[in-house]
Enzyme design. Structure first.
Site, short mmCIF file in Angstrom:
data_model
loop_
_atom_site.label_atom_id
_atom_site.label_comp_id
_atom_site.label_asym_id
_atom_site.label_seq_id
_atom_site.Cartn_x
_atom_site.Cartn_y
_atom_site.Cartn_z
N LYS A 183 -4.18 -9.90 -8.34
CA LYS A 183 -5.64 -10.19 -7.32
C LYS A 183 -6.40 -9.39 -7.98
O LYS A 183 -6.29 -8.19 -8.07
CB LYS A 183 -5.23 -10.27 -5.98
CG LYS A 183 -6.59 -10.80 -5.21
CD LYS A 183 -5.82 -10.26 -3.60
CE LYS A 183 -7.03 -10.82 -3.13
NZ LYS A 183 -7.30 -11.09 -0.97
N LYS A 218 -10.51 -3.74 -6.16
CA LYS A 218 -10.68 -2.87 -6.54
C LYS A 218 -9.47 -1.58 -6.27
O LYS A 218 -9.51 -0.68 -7.75
CB LYS A 218 -11.38 -2.42 -5.63
CG LYS A 218 -13.02 -3.13 -5.35
CD LYS A 218 -14.07 -2.51 -3.88
CE LYS A 218 -13.69 -4.02 -2.55
NZ LYS A 218 -13.91 -3.10 -1.95
N LYS A 241 0.76 -1.40 -0.45
CA LYS A 241 -0.47 -0.03 0.17
C LYS A 241 0.93 1.72 0.07
O LYS A 241 0.33 1.80 -0.37
CB LYS A 241 -0.81 0.33 1.41
CG LYS A 241 -2.26 -0.91 1.21
CD LYS A 241 -3.35 -1.01 0.45
CE LYS A 241 -4.20 -1.44 0.36
NZ LYS A 241 -5.52 -1.07 -0.58
#
Length: 325
Positions: free
Chosen positions: A193, A196, A112
């Protein structure tokens, strides 16, 4: 008495088949086996950039979709994380027994941080501590997780051990229960993967024609340049989705047809799409009916929060006494 199970899902907009196959479907199957508490974790969702004006709508949609998938509020508890303030109180306390070096080692934090470079906040670093608080607040004994959350749960177990060693045996050590479909890959790139944040998802409420366009253009076994080329179905992500949506007879027929070049990729996709929509259409219809009655959904969430606040207050009373607060 059944063991207590806890899990959560972010209201990050557009719940997709990866969420359904990797988590929600498994949650539904676990309801008869455990005392299940399921949470819409909105505090986790604010660790990355978002639009505040959209948050309530995202929470409502997440709740409606979960209920439409089979998370029956009469048989389990569904609530919103921020409706129970003890989550953040316990998270602060658990920060005091969490080594900061462990947080920097979390793979998801590294990923992230790279994705949101320039806007990395302390909440993103402390995400696993809040996750531990979510679980321990209800003395959760079982936590269903996908493989990408195993590292976070192991840290939750370490935090539990550290707290208990310092303040007494207050919390059970949560045990992981790996989901059957731990990793659903994107149709556009089978190496990534379904996520969103990447934008490669099939939404549970998405229009059927839009879903077909994604399936129609999905990447398949690169060895099949022409219909007459034999392929290897285990290298095709569309075939992996057959495993989740199609009956065994069709899965076997597609596998044999792919290897023998007697079935083309578009035929394989049409067959999988039909079985997928047989599952998604009823979910979409139930969710749309719930969204047309939003107060009914909010009432369900309020009842869930009332039940959870009772548990959370009792837990925090024990925590404060154990810590001398």
């Amino acid at each position: 008495m059944s063991k207590r199970l806890f899990s959560g899902i972010q209201p990050s907009g557009g719940i997709h088949i990866g969420n359904y196959l990797g988590a929600i479907r498994n949650w539904v199957e676990l309801i008869p086996q455990f005392e299940c508490i399921y949470c819409i974790v909105d505090y986790h969702a604010i660790t990355v950039p978002y639009e505040p004006a959209e948050m309530q709508g995202r929470i409502l949609e997440a709740a409606a979709v979960n209920i439409a998938c089979g998370i029956d509020p009469e048989r389990c508890t569904l609530f919103v994380q921020s409706h129970v303030p003890e989550h953040t109180e316990l998270a602060w306390i658990l920060n005091t027994v969490t080594p900061i070096g462990e947080l920097f080692r979390m793979t998801q934090f590294k990923d992230k941080s790279a994705q949101f470079e320039g806007s990395v906040n302390a909440g993103l670093l402390n995400y696993p501590v809040l996750m531990a608080a979510d679980i321990l607040l209800y003395k959760g004994e079982v936590v269903p997780v996908g493989e990408d959350q195993v590292q976070h749960l192991e840290l939750s177990r370490e935090i539990t051990r550290r707290f208990n060693a310092r303040f007494g045996e207050l919390f059970p050590e949560p045990q992981p229960r790996l989901t059957a479909a731990a990793r659903v890959m994107g149709l556009d790139d089978p190496t990534k993967k379904m996520s969103k944040s990447v934008g490669n998802t099939i939404g549970l409420l998405e229009d059927p024609q839009s879903i077909w366009e994604k399936v129609r253009t999905a990447v398949t076994d690169p060895a099949r340049v022409r219909r007459s080329d034999p392929g290897e179905p285990t290298k095709c992500n569309v075939f992996s989705l057959h495993g989740y949506f199609s009956p065994p007879a069709d899965i076997e027929r597609v596998a044999a047809g792919c290897r023998g070049a007697t079935i083309g990729c578009i035929e394989c996709k049409k067959l999988m799409y039909g079985h997928m929509m047989a599952v998604l259409n009823p979910i979409r219809e139930r969710a749309q009916a719930l969204l047309a009655q939003p107060e009914r959904v909010w009432d369900t969430l309020r009842r869930g929060a009332h039940h959870c606040r009772t548990i959370a207050r009792a837990t925090m009373g024990e925590v404060r006494r154990a810590m001398g607060l």
